[in-house]
Scaffold this active site. Structure first.
Site, PDB file in Angstrom:
ATOM      1  N   ARG A  44       0.839  -1.190   0.000  1.00  0.00           N
ATOM      2  CA  ARG A  44       0.000   0.000   0.000  1.00  0.00           C
ATOM      3  C   ARG A  44       0.877   1.244   0.000  1.00  0.00           C
ATOM      4  NH1 ARG A  44      -3.418  -2.556  -1.824  1.00  0.00           N
ATOM      5  NH2 ARG A  44      -5.607  -2.764  -1.207  1.00  0.00           N
ATOM      6  N   GLU A  76      -3.463   7.710  -4.437  1.00  0.00           N
ATOM      7  CA  GLU A  76      -4.062   7.199  -5.681  1.00  0.00           C
ATOM      8  C   GLU A  76      -5.457   7.781  -5.911  1.00  0.00           C
ATOM      9  OE1 GLU A  76      -4.017   2.933  -5.590  1.00  0.00           O
ATOM     10  OE2 GLU A  76      -1.858   2.831  -5.307  1.00  0.00           O
ATOM     11  N   HIS A  80      -1.023   0.552  -9.818  1.00  0.00           N
ATOM     12  CA  HIS A  80      -1.637  -0.391  -8.874  1.00  0.00           C
ATOM     13  C   HIS A  80      -2.244  -1.559  -9.643  1.00  0.00           C
ATOM     14  CE1 HIS A  80      -3.760  -0.713  -4.704  1.00  0.00           C
ATOM     15  NE2 HIS A  80      -3.418  -1.906  -5.174  1.00  0.00           N
TER      16      HIS A  80
END
Length: 379
Positions: A284, A313, A331
């Site tokens: 993350r 993000e 991602h």
């Protein structure tokens, strides 16, 4: 146009996922079918398992709703007293936003399990969910192979300066091409015999360790809250009791640990890195203080980075994205058809297994779950 099955697309069948039985479960009782709330899009691949789910449960659909609409529907008991929730895709069914106390407290007391796609669960307060008597199940085993493969690409990119070479070639500039062609060899290395320091030796971290140690003969060190003797033996890994020990010796540090609400690596930790070490993050983005990472890259304390995930993000830090020694992805480490097939199927299997009394397969919050028969009465 119908969605092709794996066979239609020439794909192998999804791998068999491990069954890890949790202690807590609620067998299906006789009488009306219990209700499952299906969040998001239609099933695309696992039609037979979904038909089995539909034969055992009454399936209600929320499709895509904003948070306020979703909360209103819960208050009005639009979907009845459902016993579980099913979210087969990580990019749909999440339109209601983060699952916080405000949202969780609106769920009916009958709800005991939430089976969702994806490996990460920083968007859901799993502790609060457990305190309300709900088991949360992720789908990490389904995307382990895809994430591990992407991690290997990022690791190699930090050792071999592939970003520099790629950008120089893509520029179509003879000067940039020649510069990369002549100078990259002086600053790049093979990963063989280098120490890969993995933070988090769970399913994904362990699979990365297997690939890195076997294919590239990397030495595996790891730090985790718990020790894994069998995994150590399998990949010849060294356990580091402290994070500081790992950071000081690793040639490349890989983040493969869940986000627990706090930054893990910032300026103090980067100063502990072996000078010129590399960093890769497939966990993350918020685990890393990105401003501190930029400073560490500029000073040379860290020589290169590979980042699949980002702190804000879908916004990517331009000070990282524009560097020739940083590979950035969107991602997508776990994004593959095989992962999506597995997400769908594992969610169904979690629901059926739990409700038939065999326990959830991939629970992540059992440590906080209340043990009394009606854990939600005092919530």
């Amino acid at each position: 146009m119908s969605t092709p099955t794996p066979a239609d697309a020439g794909l192998p069948p999804p791998p068999t996922l491990p069954s890890i039985t949790a202690a807590t479960s609620i067998p299906i009782s006789s009488g009306p079918k219990p209700i499952i709330l299906h969040l998001g899009d239609d099933i695309r691949w696992n039609h037979e398992p979904y038909a089995e789910l539909a034969s055992k449960f009454q399936i209600e659909r929320s499709y895509s709703l904003g948070k306020e609409e979703f909360k209103k529907a819960l208050r009005e008991k639009k979907w009845g007293d459902f016993v579980g929730m099913y979210r087969p895709f990580w990019n749909t069914g999440g339109e209601m936003g983060n699952w916080d106390l405000e949202l969780i407290s609106l769920l009916p007391k009958s709800c005991k399990i939430y089976a969702s796609a994806g490996a990460g669960f920083d968007w859901v307060d799993t502790k609060t969910m457990a305190e309300h008597g709900i088991i949360y199940c992720n789908s990490a085993p389904a995307c382990t192979e895809s994430v591990a493969d992407a991690a290997i690409v990022l690791i190699l990119s930090t050792f071999r300066a592939f970003v520099w070479s790629f950008l120089a070639a893509r520029s179509c500039s003879p000067d940039q091409f020649s510069d990369a062609n002549r100078n990259i060899a002086a600053v790049t290395h093979n990963p063989n015999e280098a120490i890969l320091g993995i933070i988090g030796l769970g399913k994904i971290g362990y699979r990365i360790a297997q690939k890195a140690s076997t294919a590239f003969e990397m030495k595996i060190w790891y730090h985790d809250l718990v020790r894994f003797p069998e995994r150590e033996k399998e990949v010849g890994a060294k356990w580091c009791e402290s994070l500081e020990e790992l950071l000081a010796k690793a040639d490349c540090v890989l983040l493969a640990t869940p986000y627990a609400g706090e930054v893990l690596l910032s300026t103090p930790q980067f100063q502990m890195f072996k000078p010129g070490a590399r960093i890769v993050n497939i966990a993350r983005g918020r685990l890393i203080d990105e401003d501190a990472l930029v400073e560490a890259l500029e000073s040379g304390q860290i020589s290169a980075a590979g980042l699949d995930v980002h702190a804000n993000e879908p916004v990517v830090n331009p000070k990282l994205a524009q560097r020739e020694n940083v590979m950035v992805l969107s991602h997508t480490a776990g994004a593959s058809v095989e992962s999506h097939i597995g997400f769908e199927r594992l969610g169904i299997e979690n629901l059926i297994s739990f409700m038939e009394g065999r326990g959830a397969i991939t629970p992540v919050n059992l440590q906080w779950l209340k043990k009394d028969d009606d854990a939600r009465e005092d919530a």
